[in-house]
Scaffold this motif. Structure first.
Motif, PDB file in Angstrom:
ATOM      1  N   ILE A 337      19.302 -17.356 -22.804  1.00 55.50           N
ATOM      2  CA  ILE A 337      18.412 -17.436 -21.652  1.00 55.50           C
ATOM      3  C   ILE A 337      17.898 -16.027 -21.403  1.00 55.50           C
ATOM      4  N   ASP A 338      16.581 -15.849 -21.334  1.00 59.61           N
ATOM      5  CA  ASP A 338      16.005 -14.529 -21.072  1.00 59.61           C
ATOM      6  C   ASP A 338      15.565 -14.363 -19.625  1.00 59.61           C
ATOM      7  N   ARG A 339      15.185 -15.464 -18.970  1.00 61.83           N
ATOM      8  CA  ARG A 339      14.816 -15.443 -17.553  1.00 61.83           C
ATOM      9  C   ARG A 339      15.285 -16.746 -16.948  1.00 61.83           C
ATOM     10  N   SER A 340      15.675 -16.699 -15.678  1.00 66.10           N
ATOM     11  CA  SER A 340      16.168 -17.925 -15.059  1.00 66.10           C
ATOM     12  C   SER A 340      16.038 -17.842 -13.539  1.00 66.10           C
ATOM     13  N   VAL A 341      15.754 -18.979 -12.953  1.00 68.24           N
ATOM     14  CA  VAL A 341      15.801 -19.159 -11.496  1.00 68.24           C
ATOM     15  C   VAL A 341      16.683 -20.370 -11.246  1.00 68.24           C
ATOM     16  N   SER A 342      17.671 -20.223 -10.395  1.00 66.70           N
ATOM     17  CA  SER A 342      18.561 -21.339 -10.089  1.00 66.70           C
ATOM     18  C   SER A 342      18.924 -21.322  -8.618  1.00 66.70           C
ATOM     19  N   GLY A 343      19.318 -22.471  -8.121  1.00 65.79           N
ATOM     20  CA  GLY A 343      19.721 -22.561  -6.718  1.00 65.79           C
ATOM     21  C   GLY A 343      20.290 -23.928  -6.412  1.00 65.79           C
ATOM     22  N   GLY A 344      20.976 -24.023  -5.289  1.00 62.98           N
ATOM     23  CA  GLY A 344      21.564 -25.295  -4.910  1.00 62.98           C
ATOM     24  C   GLY A 344      22.244 -25.209  -3.558  1.00 62.98           C
ATOM     25  N   VAL A 345      22.886 -26.308  -3.182  1.00 64.71           N
ATOM     26  CA  VAL A 345      23.614 -26.404  -1.921  1.00 64.71           C
ATOM     27  C   VAL A 345      24.963 -27.056  -2.202  1.00 64.71           C
ATOM     28  N   VAL A 346      26.005 -26.523  -1.594  1.00 61.49           N
ATOM     29  CA  VAL A 346      27.349 -27.080  -1.709  1.00 61.49           C
ATOM     30  C   VAL A 346      27.829 -27.472  -0.318  1.00 61.49           C
ATOM     31  N   GLY A 356      38.724 -30.764   2.109  1.00 58.16           N
ATOM     32  CA  GLY A 356      39.266 -30.578   0.767  1.00 58.16           C
ATOM     33  C   GLY A 356      38.346 -31.096  -0.307  1.00 58.16           C
ATOM     34  N   ASP A 357      37.494 -32.072   0.025  1.00 61.49           N
ATOM     35  CA  ASP A 357      36.472 -32.538  -0.902  1.00 61.49           C
ATOM     36  C   ASP A 357      35.273 -31.595  -0.843  1.00 61.49           C
ATOM     37  N   THR A 358      34.520 -31.541  -1.928  1.00 61.57           N
ATOM     38  CA  THR A 358      33.250 -30.812  -1.930  1.00 61.57           C
ATOM     39  C   THR A 358      32.222 -31.599  -2.738  1.00 61.57           C
ATOM     40  N   ALA A 359      30.962 -31.361  -2.433  1.00 63.20           N
ATOM     41  CA  ALA A 359      29.864 -31.969  -3.175  1.00 63.20           C
ATOM     42  C   ALA A 359      28.791 -30.918  -3.360  1.00 63.20           C
ATOM     43  N   GLY A 360      28.094 -30.961  -4.490  1.00 58.92           N
ATOM     44  CA  GLY A 360      27.069 -29.965  -4.746  1.00 58.92           C
ATOM     45  C   GLY A 360      25.904 -30.513  -5.529  1.00 58.92           C
ATOM     46  N   VAL A 361      24.728 -29.961  -5.274  1.00 58.88           N
ATOM     47  CA  VAL A 361      23.527 -30.268  -6.058  1.00 58.88           C
ATOM     48  C   VAL A 361      22.864 -28.940  -6.384  1.00 58.88           C
ATOM     49  N   ALA A 362      22.346 -28.818  -7.608  1.00 57.23           N
ATOM     50  CA  ALA A 362      21.720 -27.562  -8.015  1.00 57.23           C
ATOM     51  C   ALA A 362      20.685 -27.831  -9.092  1.00 57.23           C
ATOM     52  N   ALA A 363      19.764 -26.878  -9.248  1.00 57.85           N
ATOM     53  CA  ALA A 363      18.738 -26.963 -10.288  1.00 57.85           C
ATOM     54  C   ALA A 363      18.490 -25.571 -10.848  1.00 57.85           C
ATOM     55  N   ALA A 364      18.117 -25.518 -12.129  1.00 52.60           N
ATOM     56  CA  ALA A 364      17.818 -24.251 -12.790  1.00 52.60           C
ATOM     57  C   ALA A 364      16.611 -24.430 -13.701  1.00 52.60           C
ATOM     58  N   VAL A 365      15.807 -23.380 -13.807  1.00 57.52           N
ATOM     59  CA  VAL A 365      14.715 -23.322 -14.772  1.00 57.52           C
ATOM     60  C   VAL A 365      14.952 -22.084 -15.627  1.00 57.52           C
ATOM     61  N   ASN A 366      15.157 -22.300 -16.924  1.00 62.16           N
ATOM     62  CA  ASN A 366      15.431 -21.212 -17.867  1.00 62.16           C
ATOM     63  C   ASN A 366      14.208 -20.977 -18.749  1.00 62.16           C
ATOM     64  N   ALA A 367      14.011 -19.727 -19.152  1.00 59.54           N
ATOM     65  CA  ALA A 367      12.840 -19.386 -19.963  1.00 59.54           C
ATOM     66  C   ALA A 367      13.216 -18.362 -21.022  1.00 59.54           C
ATOM     67  N   LEU A 368      12.353 -18.248 -22.035  1.00 65.87           N
ATOM     68  CA  LEU A 368      12.524 -17.291 -23.117  1.00 65.87           C
ATOM     69  C   LEU A 368      11.372 -16.290 -23.132  1.00 65.87           C
ATOM     70  N   SER A 369      11.627 -15.107 -23.681  1.00 60.17           N
ATOM     71  CA  SER A 369      10.568 -14.118 -23.869  1.00 60.17           C
ATOM     72  C   SER A 369       9.606 -14.611 -24.945  1.00 60.17           C
ATOM     73  N   ALA A 370       8.421 -14.020 -24.999  1.00 60.55           N
ATOM     74  CA  ALA A 370       7.405 -14.436 -25.969  1.00 60.55           C
ATOM     75  C   ALA A 370       7.884 -14.256 -27.410  1.00 60.55           C
ATOM     76  N   SER A 371       8.550 -13.133 -27.703  1.00 61.05           N
ATOM     77  CA  SER A 371       9.013 -12.904 -29.071  1.00 61.05           C
ATOM     78  C   SER A 371      10.161 -13.835 -29.447  1.00 61.05           C
ATOM     79  N   HIS A 372      11.010 -14.171 -28.472  1.00 64.55           N
ATOM     80  CA  HIS A 372      12.108 -15.117 -28.705  1.00 64.55           C
ATOM     81  C   HIS A 372      11.536 -16.504 -29.047  1.00 64.55           C
ATOM     82  N   ARG A 373      10.496 -16.914 -28.299  1.00 60.73           N
ATOM     83  CA  ARG A 373       9.850 -18.206 -28.572  1.00 60.73           C
ATOM     84  C   ARG A 373       9.264 -18.238 -29.987  1.00 60.73           C
ATOM     85  N   GLU A 374       8.552 -17.176 -30.360  1.00 65.25           N
ATOM     86  CA  GLU A 374       7.909 -17.148 -31.671  1.00 65.25           C
ATOM     87  C   GLU A 374       8.948 -17.162 -32.793  1.00 65.25           C
TER      88      GLU A 374
END
Length: 442
Positions: A337-346, A356-374
């Motif tokens: 992973i070269d760049r990423s934005v993630s977040g969520g709520v617990v 004592g119980d917990t619940a969570g939801v989260a999302a992430a968007v991962n990206a690559l550099s231009a040279s990594h993609r090529e």
């Protein structure tokens, strides 16, 4: 069936031992300060991946076929106080597991408990062996709760802390409280740390080095240097700490919004090792498939990350991570992973009468550099990725879990993940992963 039965039997024996034996010790009244302590944990994760659309796949692809995966870990921590302000810890650990597609085909891999050395046989090893020295500087006192790798007691709110030895870099850095531990929280690698934080570690996630921290009431700053593996994602470490290393510095500040506590962390890192450059590999390939191994030389990788965690209510905490690495050189110790934005709520189960119980939801968007993609589009293989070609798209991950605590020291978690563009490839997926996790600790 016999293999599955043996896995469950081993897991059951570990769970029974951890639940039954320490129960008597837990009934004793808590002590104000510990001079010696034993803590342990065991975690079993079972995952199922249904089949998904896969018109083609390469050597390092996540297979489009239906598959199952599992991991089992057990850790024992022995801690002792040597003198005022000093404690030493030793962790023995055992691990086994089978990953989807040999731990390939994704930036955000679905089980943070699966190390790169995973196999079907239980392997025992030293995970940690370190000294922590604390120098108090006043400012009042605060309690330290008993836990893995920490003895109960009291410390000055203003203090200097030196930790040296065999540890995980994530023991000290990027410690978002609700999204940090795949044994009890989110399972995906994209949520256990900054995705682009290629922190120094061997293939099991541990290393040798030191971190120095200055902690005051409401803020802290820490810096550390750690050994890199000798080879990309390898197990043996390079002991030439003055030549090849992972450096990081982090600033942490506590604050409050509408009387709700929050924490800001800003991290920067610089790695130096023998790494292959994507651009060099593309030039050397002369129209063929590029190869990072053919162009490795001493180079540096730079990156940074910002994280926020904020209490939204008495029983809800949100987090956000934004991170970036230069993406010029190969992944050396974490994940692709070269760049990423993630977040969520617990959410804390106390809100619905299930403390004592917990619940969570989260999302992430991962990206690559231009040279990594090529590099991947031209058929190159990375540490984890390589579909043979690439129709690039940011990898998008959503995860949700519910952790049920039926007994004082037992947590049972149901988890689901959806991954669009697995391996950053629009031609494949989406992949779905469903999991059951059993965890116990004392």
């Amino acid at each position: 069936m016999m293999v599955v039965f043996r896995r469950l039997r081993v897991c059951g024996l570990l769970l029974t031992a951890f639940l039954a034996v320490p129960a008597m010790a837990q009934e004793s009244p808590p002590v104000e300060s510990e001079d010696f302590a034993i803590h342990a944990q065991s975690t079993y994760v079972w995952q199922r991946k249904p089949s998904f659309a896969s018109p083609y796949q390469g050597e390092n692809s996540l297979s489009g076929a239906r598959a199952t995966s599992y991991s089992l870990t057990a850790t024992v921590d022995l801690g002792a106080r040597l003198w005022e302000g000093a404690e030493v810890h030793f962790n023995g650990e055992g691990a086994q597991g089978i990953a989807f597609s040999g731990l390939h085909g994704l930036g955000g891999l679905p089980n943070g408990e699966l190390a790169k050395t995973a196999g079907s046989d239980m392997v025992f090893y030293r995970a940690r062996a370190f000294l922590r020295q604390t120098w108090g500087l006043g400012g009042g006192r605060e309690a330290v709760e008993p836990d893995m790798n920490q003895l109960a007691g009291f410390v000055d709110k203003r203090r200097i802390v030196l930790t040296a030895g065999n540890i995980s870099v994530l023991d000290a850095f990027d410690a978002v409280s609700v999204s940090h531990d795949p044994r009890t929280q989110f399972m995906n690698w994209a949520f256990m740390a900054h995705g682009s934080y290629d922190y120094a570690a061997d293939a099991r996630g541990y290393t040798w080095g030191a971190v120095l921290e200055y902690i005051d009431d409401g803020w802290a700053v820490r810096a550390g240097r750690f050994m890199q593996p000798r080879e990309s994602n390898g197990l043996p470490l390079d002991r030439r700490l003055g030549r090849h290393y992972g450096d990081q510095v982090e600033f942490e500040k506590s604050y409050a919004v509408l009387d709700r506590p929050g924490t800001l962390r800003v991290l920067a890192f610089r790695n130096k090792a023998n790494m292959g450059s994507y651009d060099d590999a593309l030039v050397a390939a002369r129209g063929g498939a590029p190869d990072l191994a053919a162009v490795r030389k001493e180079q540096a990788k730079l990156g940074m990350g910002v994280s926020l965690e904020q209490a939204l209510a008495d029983s809800a905490t949100a987090f956000v991570r934004l991170n970036w690495a230069d993406g010029k050189t190969e992944t050396y110790a974490f994940t692709e992973i070269d760049r990423s934005v993630s977040g969520g709520v617990v959410f804390d189960g106390a809100a619905w009468g299930r403390s004592g119980d917990t619940a969570g939801v989260a999302a992430a968007v991962n990206a690559l550099s231009a040279s990594h993609r090529e590099y991947l589009r031209r058929g190159g293989l990375g540490a984890f990725l390589g579909d043979g070609t690439l129709n690039y798209g940011p990898e998008q991950i959503a995860e949700a879990y519910y952790s049920w605590r039926p007994l004082k020291r037992l947590w049972i978690t149901a988890d689901a993940q959806v991954i669009r563009h697995p391996g950053y490839n629009r031609d494949r997926g989406p992949a779905k992963v469903f999991a059951l996790r059993l965890h116990t600790e004392f």
